[in-house]
Design an enzyme around this catalytic site. Structure first.
Site, PDB file in Angstrom:
ATOM      1  N   GLU A 126     -46.436 -37.959   3.503  1.00 35.12           N
ATOM      2  CA  GLU A 126     -45.255 -37.303   4.085  1.00 35.12           C
ATOM      3  C   GLU A 126     -44.865 -36.107   3.228  1.00 35.12           C
ATOM      4  O   GLU A 126     -45.208 -36.058   2.035  1.00 35.12           O
ATOM      5  CB  GLU A 126     -44.096 -38.301   4.133  1.00 35.12           C
ATOM      6  CG  GLU A 126     -43.572 -38.645   2.742  1.00 35.12           C
ATOM      7  CD  GLU A 126     -42.727 -39.909   2.683  1.00 35.12           C
ATOM      8  OE1 GLU A 126     -43.316 -41.008   2.781  1.00 35.12           O
ATOM      9  OE2 GLU A 126     -41.504 -39.786   2.541  1.00 35.12           O
ATOM     10  N   LYS A 128     -42.971 -33.648   0.743  1.00 33.85           N
ATOM     11  CA  LYS A 128     -42.043 -33.805  -0.371  1.00 33.85           C
ATOM     12  C   LYS A 128     -40.966 -32.748  -0.177  1.00 33.85           C
ATOM     13  O   LYS A 128     -41.231 -31.541  -0.269  1.00 33.85           O
ATOM     14  CB  LYS A 128     -42.774 -33.607  -1.694  1.00 33.85           C
ATOM     15  CG  LYS A 128     -41.876 -33.809  -2.897  1.00 33.85           C
ATOM     16  CD  LYS A 128     -42.706 -33.843  -4.177  1.00 33.85           C
ATOM     17  CE  LYS A 128     -41.881 -34.234  -5.387  1.00 33.85           C
ATOM     18  NZ  LYS A 128     -40.793 -33.314  -5.685  1.00 33.85           N
ATOM     19  N   ASP A 130     -37.905 -30.361  -0.818  1.00 34.75           N
ATOM     20  CA  ASP A 130     -37.374 -29.712  -2.016  1.00 34.75           C
ATOM     21  C   ASP A 130     -35.850 -29.625  -1.927  1.00 34.75           C
ATOM     22  O   ASP A 130     -35.286 -28.613  -1.548  1.00 34.75           O
ATOM     23  CB  ASP A 130     -37.991 -28.310  -2.143  1.00 34.75           C
ATOM     24  CG  ASP A 130     -37.815 -27.747  -3.545  1.00 34.75           C
ATOM     25  OD1 ASP A 130     -37.352 -28.495  -4.429  1.00 34.75           O
ATOM     26  OD2 ASP A 130     -38.141 -26.566  -3.742  1.00 34.75           O
ATOM     27  N   TYR A 236     -36.130 -41.612   2.974  1.00 37.96           N
ATOM     28  CA  TYR A 236     -37.543 -41.931   2.741  1.00 37.96           C
ATOM     29  C   TYR A 236     -37.762 -43.120   1.811  1.00 37.96           C
ATOM     30  O   TYR A 236     -38.890 -43.474   1.508  1.00 37.96           O
ATOM     31  CB  TYR A 236     -38.299 -40.714   2.213  1.00 37.96           C
ATOM     32  CG  TYR A 236     -37.679 -40.057   0.985  1.00 37.96           C
ATOM     33  CD1 TYR A 236     -37.564 -40.737  -0.219  1.00 37.96           C
ATOM     34  CD2 TYR A 236     -37.199 -38.747   1.047  1.00 37.96           C
ATOM     35  CE1 TYR A 236     -36.988 -40.148  -1.323  1.00 37.96           C
ATOM     36  CE2 TYR A 236     -36.626 -38.146  -0.056  1.00 37.96           C
ATOM     37  CZ  TYR A 236     -36.527 -38.851  -1.239  1.00 37.96           C
ATOM     38  OH  TYR A 236     -35.946 -38.266  -2.325  1.00 37.96           O
ATOM     39  N   LYS A 324     -48.693 -31.812  -5.402  1.00 37.90           N
ATOM     40  CA  LYS A 324     -47.919 -30.566  -5.373  1.00 37.90           C
ATOM     41  C   LYS A 324     -48.707 -29.419  -4.739  1.00 37.90           C
ATOM     42  O   LYS A 324     -49.911 -29.310  -4.951  1.00 37.90           O
ATOM     43  CB  LYS A 324     -47.552 -30.157  -6.807  1.00 37.90           C
ATOM     44  CG  LYS A 324     -46.562 -31.090  -7.495  1.00 37.90           C
ATOM     45  CD  LYS A 324     -45.197 -30.944  -6.885  1.00 37.90           C
ATOM     46  CE  LYS A 324     -44.084 -31.448  -7.779  1.00 37.90           C
ATOM     47  NZ  LYS A 324     -43.643 -30.567  -8.806  1.00 37.90           N
ATOM     48  N   CYS A 429     -33.925   3.919 -27.356  1.00 40.65           N
ATOM     49  CA  CYS A 429     -33.554   3.770 -25.962  1.00 40.65           C
ATOM     50  C   CYS A 429     -34.178   4.901 -25.144  1.00 40.65           C
ATOM     51  O   CYS A 429     -34.004   6.075 -25.477  1.00 40.65           O
ATOM     52  CB  CYS A 429     -32.035   3.797 -25.839  1.00 40.65           C
ATOM     53  SG  CYS A 429     -31.476   3.847 -24.135  1.00 40.65           S
ATOM     54  N   CYS A 432     -31.171   7.326 -23.887  1.00 41.07           N
ATOM     55  CA  CYS A 432     -30.291   8.137 -24.735  1.00 41.07           C
ATOM     56  C   CYS A 432     -30.882   8.364 -26.121  1.00 41.07           C
ATOM     57  O   CYS A 432     -30.269   9.011 -26.958  1.00 41.07           O
ATOM     58  CB  CYS A 432     -28.907   7.494 -24.853  1.00 41.07           C
ATOM     59  SG  CYS A 432     -28.898   6.011 -25.855  1.00 41.07           S
ATOM     60  N   CYS A 447     -30.111  -1.258 -26.915  1.00 45.37           N
ATOM     61  CA  CYS A 447     -29.752   0.114 -27.246  1.00 45.37           C
ATOM     62  C   CYS A 447     -28.421   0.096 -27.987  1.00 45.37           C
ATOM     63  O   CYS A 447     -27.486  -0.594 -27.581  1.00 45.37           O
ATOM     64  CB  CYS A 447     -29.631   0.908 -25.951  1.00 45.37           C
ATOM     65  SG  CYS A 447     -28.690   2.421 -26.117  1.00 45.37           S
ATOM     66  N   CYS A 453     -24.695   6.143 -24.152  1.00 44.95           N
ATOM     67  CA  CYS A 453     -25.929   5.912 -23.392  1.00 44.95           C
ATOM     68  C   CYS A 453     -25.595   5.978 -21.903  1.00 44.95           C
ATOM     69  O   CYS A 453     -24.818   5.163 -21.402  1.00 44.95           O
ATOM     70  CB  CYS A 453     -26.517   4.555 -23.739  1.00 44.95           C
ATOM     71  SG  CYS A 453     -27.956   4.157 -22.721  1.00 44.95           S
TER      72      CYS A 453
HETATM   73  S1  IVH Z   1     -40.224 -41.162  -2.967  1.00 46.38           S
HETATM   74  C1  IVH Z   1     -39.777 -44.164  -6.547  1.00 46.38           C
HETATM   75  N1  IVH Z   1     -40.508 -39.393  -1.068  1.00 46.38           N
HETATM   76  O1  IVH Z   1     -39.121 -36.044  -5.331  1.00 46.38           O
HETATM   77  C2  IVH Z   1     -40.003 -42.835  -5.950  1.00 46.38           C
HETATM   78  N2  IVH Z   1     -39.459 -38.687  -3.070  1.00 46.38           N
HETATM   79  O2  IVH Z   1     -40.414 -35.806  -7.916  1.00 46.38           O
HETATM   80  C3  IVH Z   1     -39.032 -42.520  -4.873  1.00 46.38           C
HETATM   81  N3  IVH Z   1     -38.691 -36.374  -3.026  1.00 46.38           N
HETATM   82  O3  IVH Z   1     -36.815 -38.011  -7.053  1.00 46.38           O
HETATM   83  C4  IVH Z   1     -39.193 -41.161  -4.375  1.00 46.38           C
HETATM   84  N4  IVH Z   1     -39.358 -35.907  -0.998  1.00 46.38           N
HETATM   85  O4  IVH Z   1     -35.961 -36.564  -5.103  1.00 46.38           O
HETATM   86  C5  IVH Z   1     -40.056 -39.612  -2.303  1.00 46.38           C
HETATM   87  N5  IVH Z   1     -40.764 -37.949   0.714  1.00 46.38           N
HETATM   88  C6  IVH Z   1     -40.336 -38.180  -0.510  1.00 46.38           C
HETATM   89  C7  IVH Z   1     -39.691 -37.187  -1.255  1.00 46.38           C
HETATM   90  C8  IVH Z   1     -39.276 -37.477  -2.542  1.00 46.38           C
HETATM   91  C9  IVH Z   1     -38.744 -35.444  -2.061  1.00 46.38           C
HETATM   92  C10 IVH Z   1     -38.111 -36.137  -4.360  1.00 46.38           C
HETATM   93  C11 IVH Z   1     -37.186 -37.221  -4.834  1.00 46.38           C
HETATM   94  C12 IVH Z   1     -37.788 -37.699  -6.118  1.00 46.38           C
HETATM   95  C13 IVH Z   1     -38.606 -36.525  -6.522  1.00 46.38           C
HETATM   96  C14 IVH Z   1     -39.723 -36.912  -7.471  1.00 46.38           C
END
Ligand code: IVH
Length: 716
Positions: A126, A128, A130, A236, A324, A429, A432, A447, A453
């Site tokens: 799934e 991740k 941000d 999640y 990542k 600088c 000046c 500077c 200046c």
């Molecule tokens: S699972 C025990 N699922 O990523 C682990 N984390 O780098 C529980 N995050 O602290 C986290 N999307 O804030 C999980 N689909 C996802 C996520 C996710 C973002 C974040 C979360 C976690 C951090 C770890």
């Protein structure tokens, strides 16, 4: 940074020093990211530092520090919110950076569980998200509290704020008696852009990226502000449960969706690494069209009984990993290095690049930070990029993460032209020609020309008219540059004499490109209006180094007027302790002590004020300006609360709120909060353990309340 190779030759002493250095940098990075919502380094750099730290620890296990960054998740919660201890620790995830890391993840799990290579072992994959993680505790289907991750053990109580988020239900039908739902709070690209537009229209701070906007919005002491921000939530994971949600990860996610949570539609069960990597590529390909930021793909063992068996390492589960996405990079030619001179004289090197597309954006300039960075070393003299310097003509790697200013990250020596020479950072600088000097401990060369200046003068003027300072309508950075170039405005006071000097010459302004009679008159009216100015805006507008918006307010709250402030600065300048760097001596001196007792004012700022006020040229510039203004003290704006205008000191332990929250509330009610008791103190709030301050208050006959008394006074 040194590369992994240097580990082999590293002595124990070097390793210990390097671990100490990494711990310092990572601590700072954690605070910037988690507490200040203002990351200072990229995620990729952060991860690289953490990996290096772990590699050294693996080589020298006996040197592992008690405060090792390896054992830390995030940063301790910031002051201001009540704390909540998580019933189940909120953990972080291990990282994978390439396909091999993913297959190794699968292999190590099989090994741990004693599963054959061909035994079925499904995973979920799934996006991740941000954003920032949030834990929601429901009891009998009702939301009881919401907490941020904090340091993983203790988070911030943001319940009131979480209740304002549309995706977070207040009540659930058919939920287990106890259910703690975990997930990510985030902001969509569209909502982020609209929020920033609104913020800049109001003259409020804008956010660097959606993650910071989400974090800044959720962590508002005033929940009504959170309510006005469009936050979203994906569920999640979970913490405490009175009964299981399902037998598999996917089943549990489906159950959370049935209960009314948003779950990510790209969550999918995969049979093994091959399918996981295929799903990763699919998500990566669609990344730009999702409408929100993601920074990778998370894989989790689908069978919850296996998750249970796999358990956790110190801060990460064995059953999950984050794969990542690579940072956005491109290679191009460095055509030149320009030096920009800022308001405080800082010389900033900027790379002039052959234009190149990095993650969909054309980049032709990038930061080179400072002279050490160009030379290939960090602030402590340790090599970065293996010590490779950057030269004009080099083939360089440009790195861009989100909305962060692009930077030159690396250089390819095999592409270096034969005639490339090391870059010599200017010692004068470029604007000046005054000497540019580097003070001890300062990474930046500055500077010394001050107001002579032109670059500093014009940057100071731009700062003077900026939103948080004088905010003069019709007089922005562009107009300032024009007036400065024409010699019409060379210092702030000349803004206010513009009409007098050119009013009759309105004709002259009218004839200028972009100006008509109406706009010229509007400009004069807007300037006249700002002759009456809030004391704090004036102080901020002066552009004194280290004097930010918050400190300007702190000073304006403390000093009644300009004369009181400048008089105290002048006295501090002549105090004997000013030549003695000892903190105790400074605190004991009347004028220095007065500054240091103001919450939010420290030695660096006081020193900087003294420097600015003792500079004869700068001082006449101030004086000429002040003569023309009508300065409004800060209290005038305060409310009619019982503590408005009073000076309050908090001492001892507060039990119902943190010191930071107490200060924020008192100030919102118009009180000044001071760190020490004196004849000027009106009220002391003393909690258990109050010592000398409470005694001094008693000696001076100052009214003293306990925390409950204080709360009763300000209305709970
Ligand atoms: S699972 C025990 N699922 O990523 C682990 N984390 O780098 C529980 N995050 O602290 C986290 N999307 O804030 C999980 N689909 C996802 C996520 C996710 C973002 C974040 C979360 C976690 C951090 C770890």
């Amino acid at each position: 940074m040194l590369m992994a190779d240097d580990l082999k030759t590293m002595t124990e002493q070097e390793a210990a020093a390097e671990l100490a250095r990494l711990s310092r940098i990572l601590d700072r990075a954690n605070a910037a990211y988690h507490q200040e919502d203002q990351p200072e380094i990229s995620d990729a750099e952060y991860d690289a530092l953490k990996r290096r730290n772990a590699a050294i620890e693996a080589h020298f296990p006996e040197l592992k520090r008690e405060d090792s960054p390896t054992d830390q998740v995030g940063a301790a919660p910031s002051g201001g919110f009540q704390k909540i201890t998580h019933s189940v620790r909120m953990l972080s995830l291990g990282n994978a950076y390439d396909d091999t890391d993913v297959t190794e993840f699968d292999t190590s799990i099989r090994k741990y569980l004693g599963l054959a290579v061909d035994a079925p072992l499904p995973y979920t994959a799934e996006p991740k998200i941000d954003g920032l993680s949030l834990a929601l505790r429901y009891e009998n289907g009702t939301l009881i509290h919401a907490a941020t991750r904090g340091d993983g053990t203790t988070g911030e109580n943001v319940t009131a704020n979480a209740r304002t988020v549309g995706d977070i239900p207040d009540v659930l039908g058919g939920a287990p008696e106890l259910l703690e739902v975990r997930g990510e709070v985030y902001m969509s690209h569209e909502d982020f852009a609209a929020l920033n537009a609104r913020q800049s229209e109001k003259g409020d701070k804008t956010f660097a990226n959606p993650r910071n906007a989400a974090a800044g919005s959720l962590r508002q002491l005033d929940a009504s502000i959170t309510a006005s921000r469009p936050l979203r939530f994906f569920a999640y994971a979970w913490g405490s449960l009175s009964s299981p949600l399902a037998e598999t990860q996917m089943g549990a996610i489906d159950r959370l969706a049935e209960l009314g949570f948003q779950t990510n539609p790209l969550t999918q069960v995969c049979d093994g690494p091959e399918e996981m990597l295929a799903h990763y590529r699919k998500i990566e390909a669609g990344r730009a069209t999702l409408g929100y930021d993601i920074d990778g793909v998370v894989y989790k063992v689908n069978d919850l009984a296996l998750q249970e068996r796999l358990g956790f390492r110190s801060t990460t589960p064995r059953w999950a990993i984050a794969h990542k996405f690579p940072a956005e990079l491109a290679w191009t030619r460095l055509e030149g290095i320009d030096i920009q001179v800022g308001r405080t004289g800082a010389l900033s090197p900027v790379a002039r690049l052959q234009p190149v597309t990095v993650g969909g954006v054309v980049v032709s300039n990038a930061t080179l930070h400072n002279e050490d960075y160009i030379a290939g070393r960090d602030a402590n003299g340790a090599p970065i990029r293996d010590g490779k310097d950057i030269r004009v003509g080099d083939w360089v790697q440009v790195y861009r993460a989100g909305d962060v200013i692009p930077k030159v990250a690396d250089v390819d020596l095999s592409e270096r032209p034969a005639d490339a020479v090391p870059y010599v950072f200017p010692e004068r600088c470029p604007e000046c020609d005054s000497p540019a000097v580097r003070e001890d401990g300062d990474a930046v060369r500055r500077c010394t020309g001050g107001l002579i200046c032109p670059a500093q003068a014009v940057e100071k003027l731009k700062h003077f008219v900026s939103r948080a300072a004088f905010d003069i309508e019709g007089l922005g950075a562009k107009q300032i540059e024009q007036f400065f170039e024409d010699g019409w405005i060379k210092e702030p006071s000349e803004i206010f004499t513009l009409e007098e000097r050119f009013g009759s010459g309105l004709q002259q302004l009218k004839n200028r490109e972009g100006w008509g009679e109406k706009s010229a008159q509007n400009l004069f009216a807007a300037i006249a209006e700002k002759k009456r100015i809030d004391f704090n805006r004036l102080l901020f507008g002066l552009g004194i180094r280290h004097l930010g918006e918050a400190a300007a307010k702190d000073l304006a709250r403390h000093f009644d007027d300009w004369a009181a402030l400048s008089g105290t600065v002048d006295r501090a300048a002549t105090e004997p302790a000013a030549r003695d760097p000892g903190k105790a001596a400074l605190e004991a001196s009347p004028a220095w002590g007065e500054f240091l007792a103001i919450d939010g004012v420290g030695r660096t700022l006081t020193q900087s004020l003294i420097q600015a006020f003792s500079n004869a040229e700068e001082r006449v510039v101030f004086d000429r300006l002040i003569d023309l203004l009508d300065i409004v003290p800060l209290e005038a704006a305060a409310t009619d609360s019982p503590v408005a205008g009073k000076t309050v000191v908090f001492t001892g332990t507060l039990e119902k709120m943190t010191r930071a929250e107490a200060k924020a509330r008192a100030e919102a009610l118009g009180a000044k909060v001071s760190g020490s008791v004196s004849a000027k103190t009106d009220l002391v709030v003393a909690g258990p353990g109050a010592g000398s301050k409470a005694k001094k208050a008693a000696d001076l006959g100052i009214e003293t309340l306990d925390e409950d008394g204080w709360l009763a006074l300000i209305g709970g």
